[in-house]
Scaffold this motif. Structure first.
Motif, PDB file in Angstrom:
ATOM      1  N   ILE A 230       7.230  41.902   4.137  1.00  0.00           N
ATOM      2  CA  ILE A 230       7.478  41.410   5.502  1.00  0.00           C
ATOM      3  C   ILE A 230       8.849  40.731   5.549  1.00  0.00           C
ATOM      4  O   ILE A 230       9.294  40.129   4.575  1.00  0.00           O
TER       5      ILE A 230
ATOM      6  N   GLU B 142      -1.360  37.164  10.000  1.00  0.00           N
ATOM      7  CA  GLU B 142      -0.246  38.106  10.020  1.00  0.00           C
ATOM      8  C   GLU B 142       0.111  38.374  11.470  1.00  0.00           C
ATOM      9  O   GLU B 142      -0.744  38.853  12.236  1.00  0.00           O
ATOM     10  N   ASP B 143       1.313  38.053  11.864  1.00  0.00           N
ATOM     11  CA  ASP B 143       1.743  38.185  13.266  1.00  0.00           C
ATOM     12  C   ASP B 143       0.718  37.603  14.228  1.00  0.00           C
ATOM     13  O   ASP B 143       0.369  38.211  15.240  1.00  0.00           O
TER      14      ASP B 143
ATOM     15  N   PRO C 119       6.035  35.045  10.647  1.00  0.00           N
ATOM     16  CA  PRO C 119       5.229  36.280  10.682  1.00  0.00           C
ATOM     17  C   PRO C 119       4.034  36.295   9.730  1.00  0.00           C
ATOM     18  O   PRO C 119       3.106  37.080   9.940  1.00  0.00           O
ATOM     19  N   TYR C 120       4.060  35.478   8.698  1.00  0.00           N
ATOM     20  CA  TYR C 120       2.955  35.551   7.740  1.00  0.00           C
ATOM     21  C   TYR C 120       2.693  34.207   7.099  1.00  0.00           C
ATOM     22  O   TYR C 120       3.593  33.601   6.512  1.00  0.00           O
TER      23      TYR C 120
END
Lengths: 191, 299, 404, 94
Positions: B197, B239-240, B174-175
């Motif tokens: 996150i 990010e995503d 995700p990051y």
């Protein structure tokens, strides 16, 4: 009934010889034998390739962990395996060779001073629909011949072992196969 | 509120009198990493300069709990910390693995890749000083083309570094972000964001090394800034799946061009033997990567 | 006391998985390898079915498996791993680390040969190669002992803060079914209290574990003199030296709780009047008793000494057990290249300075799954009996039972 | 007296300042702040603090005025380089 049995199973990968070896060990334990072991032949198993397994049954704890050299009983799940010498190797005088075959023991043409039992387990299983992934599974059915020939364990303990392992419906078919094979087994005593 | 030097917390988790070299970028970066975590972390560290920073038994220079672990196992150790915390119902502290480029690009990548593939809920920070500086500067998978090191002593390294951030991004985590000790507030914001996150988060921190790279230790910050201005380091985050240039890289993309690489190389003794061909190859590598980032950023 | 619980026919791997489950392991990390794989499959099945409340981590290597376990153990979770052969070798660094960090993690070692060349079958080269990593090593003779030893292992490990490895022969036990008594969960819970870690991982009370440590002792910030590296190593050695007592106490209490007593570091079979003693480890101890029976029938006073605990090596127990022996025949399923089988060396070392003056013969057997039959053990003992003379106490090198 | 009194069974460390000793002794030059130039000193209120922000060793205080812990300052000179007001000079140790 004897105090000690060494049973060697011969089949092809996928036919369930190892499972049969284990079911027999379970049934023998229920029969009151304190010592039972069931083992596959060690190493890689490939579908269709010849494999073996073993069951030891004794009144006392089994202390022997080496491979069976002189079995009392040899069970052959597929009579085409009889062409291999190791199948009957070491089978003792007066022991039993149990073969899944439509032939009568006399027609098998296997030399030796042991007894022979045959039954057409393949036909029984095929009629009952005991087919998994295209392979007719004769491993449990042949237990009928084993019991008939050796009387080492009772049918009721075979039934308990089967019921402990399979779902109700599966157990039913397997037990039917065992019962039919038991009935049709032909014995030839020559040991 | 934007974080500034004035409003940033005074609380220190990395204490004075530690064992790092004067002008150590890792020491600076780690200060701000721990501030962003507010000390609410359990850290695991493979052998690296950070081990040295942490101190020698029975005293540590850091006020967060830490589990040292063998070289290949930073991410696996983090996985174990998480599994243990979860098993005991003690979820709360952020589990953070901090490793150098050797422990990340090279010996640690197997465990790191697997931990990311398992979507392990942890923050992995790689501080990158472009070589095995703790053992006296041997080349790593991150050492630049043309750099002299203990194991590329005459000709300099013959290969470009691998793009570890792209590798980590390819895990679909995700990051991912890049940071630089010379931009501590950008680093602080990224760690703070990553902390919130869930899943595997990866931050790459560029960390100039005065003795390893052979430059005066008061130049750590200026070298780090120059690395961004020439495009060797590009500050961004994904990010995503959404790519964004940040801090100085964002400004450079908007306002100007990259400075030539030569200025950066000339300030470091490790590039003393670099050839013209290597400089050109390095420049091409930098330009191509910068263009990819500009394209992704939509510039 | 009579056995409680229920008896099932289980193979060794299933017995190991059941032992882990009954021990309420909290973190499991393992990487598949023949013949260990069914252990990890069974445990993942327990976890996925909700029968075992544990974190199952499907790691990418054995090195990571043990790294997961050590860190989880530092947090305070009861950790389990299992491996074999190359997997155990790949873990080597982490084995040292776990012991050095004094973490009571558990490892089931399904003994298998190591390449080259490739071989998936049984010998004990893998665990013997790890004997100097600071782990307690226990060898099981059968599947019941696998299960029982795992439950005991956690009690032992968590008492002395030393990791424990229970070793059992690949295929010979791992894939062979036999009756195994499964104790009830309630009884195991009574026997095995929750794990109390000596480590603290709490941001409110930060501690840093296993930093670089000086050769010499160093004073901490409060002025207390703390260990140097060597003092920490001494403590590990001391823990293993003292662990014998714990191992026996735990074995006795296990007997009181479950009816199967493990009150010795050794297995003794017909030793009382034996002047010839067969020494073996693992499942070979069972086969050796069959050989001893055959030799007894032939008129020889033969007994069997099985090494249950290999580390700590029970020197005093071994000397006592071999007191009456005139001939000791050691069978090793391993070889310390350039010397002899590892257990033979240990036996000789134990007897040094004792009153036992016996002829010692060493045979290397069963490497890479080579079947070891009772009659071969009998032959070896018979040959040894012929050569047993006072002026020929020991041979420089072992004899190999193979076709070379 | 042996080392058992520490009661550690593994290498367990606790935090303290100055783990590496008085690292100020490592310096070959030391920073001096000119209060005439320092923004914090001149404004006499919290401001700038870039020297504090960039100090790798956390030896600069975030106070008015700024102070440097000379016991632990390694003398890297980053503060002098980073100071936008050029208020910090590095003086060679005698």
């Amino acid at each position: 009934m004897q105090d000690y049995y060494e049973i060697r199973w011969h089949g092809r990968g996928g036919q369930g010889a190892i499972t049969a070896a284990k079911i027999l060990a379970q049934a023998a334990y229920l029969e009151g034998y304190q010592g039972v072991t069931a083992a596959p032949s060690f190493g890689a198993e490939r579908r269709g390739a010849p494999i073996s397994a073993s069951t030891r049954i004794g009144r006392q704890t089994i202390m022997v962990v080496s491979q069976i050299e002189n079995p009392n009983v040899v069970v052959v799940l597929d009579h085409t395996l009889l062409k291999y010498d190791e199948v009957t190797s070491g089978l003792i005088r007066g022991g039993w060779l149990i073969v899944n075959s439509w032939r009568h023991p006399k027609e098998l043409d296997v030399p030796g001073d042991f007894n022979i039992a045959t039954a057409d387990a393949t036909r029984v299983c095929s009629d009952l629909g005991l087919v998994v992934a295209g392979v007719t599974v004769v491993n449990t059915a042949i237990l009928g011949s084993f019991v008939r020939a050796t009387e080492a364990v009772s049918m009721s303990n075979i039934e308990k072992a089967i019921r402990g392992r399979f779902s109700d419906s599966q157990a039913g078919i397997n037990l039917a196969a065992i019962a039919q094979t038991y009935e049709m087994t032909r014995l030839e005593r020559r040991g | 509120m934007k974080t500034t030097a004035v409003n940033l917390t005074e609380k220190e988790y990395a204490l004075p009198g530690n064992r790092t070299c004067p002008g150590c970028a890792l020491s600076l970066a780690y200060r701000h990493i721990l501030k962003a975590l507010e000390g609410q972390a359990i850290v695991t560290v493979p052998p690296s300069c950070l081990t040295v920073l942490h101190g020698m038994y029975p005293i540590t220079s850091v006020t967060v709990p830490c589990v040292n672990t063998p070289f290949a196992s930073a991410a696996a150790s983090a996985t174990g910390l998480l599994a243990g915390l979860k098993a005991l119902g003690r979820e709360g502290p952020t589990v953070v693995a901090v490793a150098g480029d050797g422990g990340t690009y090279d010996i640690g990548i197997q465990a790191l890749s697997a931990a990311a593939e398992r979507q392990t809920d942890f923050l992995y920070i790689c501080y990158d000083n472009e070589g095995y500086m703790n053992t006296g500067n041997q080349r790593s998978g991150s050492t630049p083309l043309g750099a002299i090191s203990g194991t590329t002593p005459v000709l300099g390294k013959q290969q470009n570094p691998k793009d570890i951030v792209a590798i980590m991004e390819a895990h679909g985590i995700p990051y991912v972000a890049t940071a630089n000790a010379s931009y501590p507030l950008d680093l602080y914001e990224k760690v703070k964001k990553a902390r919130a996150i869930r899943g595997t988060r990866f931050i790459h921190v560029f960390s100039p090394c005065p003795p390893g790279w052979s430059f005066p230790f008061n130049n750590t910050i200026s070298i780090g800034k120059l690395a961004v201005e020439i495009g060797w380091v590009i500050l961004y985050e994904v990010e995503d799946g959404v790519f964004r240039l940040t801090s100085a890289s964002e400004s450079i993309a908007k306002q100007g061009n990259l400075k030539p690489l030569r200025e950066y190389l000339g300030q470091q003794g490790r590039f003393r033997n670099i050839t013209e061909e290597q400089i050109e190859a390095l420049q091409r590598w930098v330009n191509a990567r910068w263009k990819r980032c500009l394209d992704r950023a939509g510039n | 006391m009579a056995e409680k619980g229920s008896t099932r026919i289980l193979d060794g791997n299933n017995a190991a998985a059941q032992g882990a489950k009954l021990s309420r392991v909290q973190v499991i990390a393992a990487y598949p390898i023949t013949p260990q794989s069914p252990v990890t499959e069974k445990l993942s099945e327990f976890v996925e079915k909700g029968e075992l409340d544990a974190q199952y981590v499907a790691v990418e290597s054995e090195h990571s498996a043990l790294a997961v376990c050590t860190s989880a153990s530092t947090v305070g979770a009861r950790a389990f791993t299992a491996s074999s052969s190359h997997g155990l070798a790949y873990m080597h660094e982490m084995l040292h680390w776990a012991a050095g960090a004094r973490l009571p993690v558990f490892l089931a070692c399904v003994n298998r040969a190591i390449g080259a060349p490739w071989n998936v079958l049984n010998d004990q080269q893998d665990s013997i190669s790890q004997r100097d990593t600071g782990w307690i090593q226990i060898y099981a003779r059968n599947n019941q002992e696998i299960l029982d030893s795992i439950i005991q292992a956690y009690r032992i490990a968590e008492s002395v803060y030393v990791p424990v490895m229970v070793c059992y022969d690949g295929f010979v036990l791992s894939h062979t079914e036999m009756p195994v008594n499964l104790p009830s969960q309630e009884d195991v819970d009574r026997f095995l209290p929750p794990y109390k870690p000596h480590t603290i991982l709490d941001p409110a009370n930060p501690r840093n574990y296993n930093l670089v440590t000086f050769a010499n002792p160093r004073v901490n910030a409060e002025g207390v003199l703390c260990h140097g590296y060597m003092e920490l190593r001494y403590l590990l050695q001391e823990a293993l030296q003292n662990s014998r007592e714990t191992i026996i106490k735990v074995g006795q209490e296990f007997g009181e709780a479950f009816g199967r007593t493990y009150s010795s570091t050794l297995w003794a079979n017909r030793l009382d009047d034996a002047n010839t003693v067969i020494v073996a480890m693992g499942s070979l101890v069972m086969e050796a008793t069959v050989a001893a029976d055959i030799l007894r029938e032939a008129g020889h006073k033969v007994g069997v000494l099985g090494l249950r605990v290999f580390r700590p090596f029970p020197k005093a127990d071994v000397v006592k057990a071999l007191e009456k022996s005139r001939l000791i025949v050691v069978f090793d399923k391993n070889i310390s290249y350039g010397l002899e089988g590892a257990t033979c060396s240990e036996i000789k070392s134990a007897l040094y300075g004792s009153s036992v003056r016996a002829v010692i013969r060493n045979f290397i057997v069963g490497l890479g799954g080579r079947d070891v039959k009772a009659r071969e053990l009998v032959d070896a003992v018979n040959r040894s009996l012929l050569s047993a003379k006072e002026d020929d106490l020991t041979r420089e090198y072992p004899e190999w039972i193979c076709a070379i | 007296m042996g080392t058992r009194d520490c009661q550690h069974i593994c290498a367990e460390s606790s935090p303290a300042i100055g783990e590496a000793g008085k690292t100020g002794e490592w310096r070959d030059s030391f920073p001096v702040i000119d209060p005439e130039k320092c923004v914090v000193a001149r404004q006499n209120k919290p401001a700038c603090f870039l020297c504090w922000l960039y100090c790798p060793d956390a030896v600069i205080t975030k106070t008015v005025p700024i102070q440097i812990d000379m016991e632990y300052c390694k003398g890297c000179g980053i503060c002098a380089q980073i100071c936008p007001a050029h208020a910090i000079s590095m003086i060679r140790e005698q």
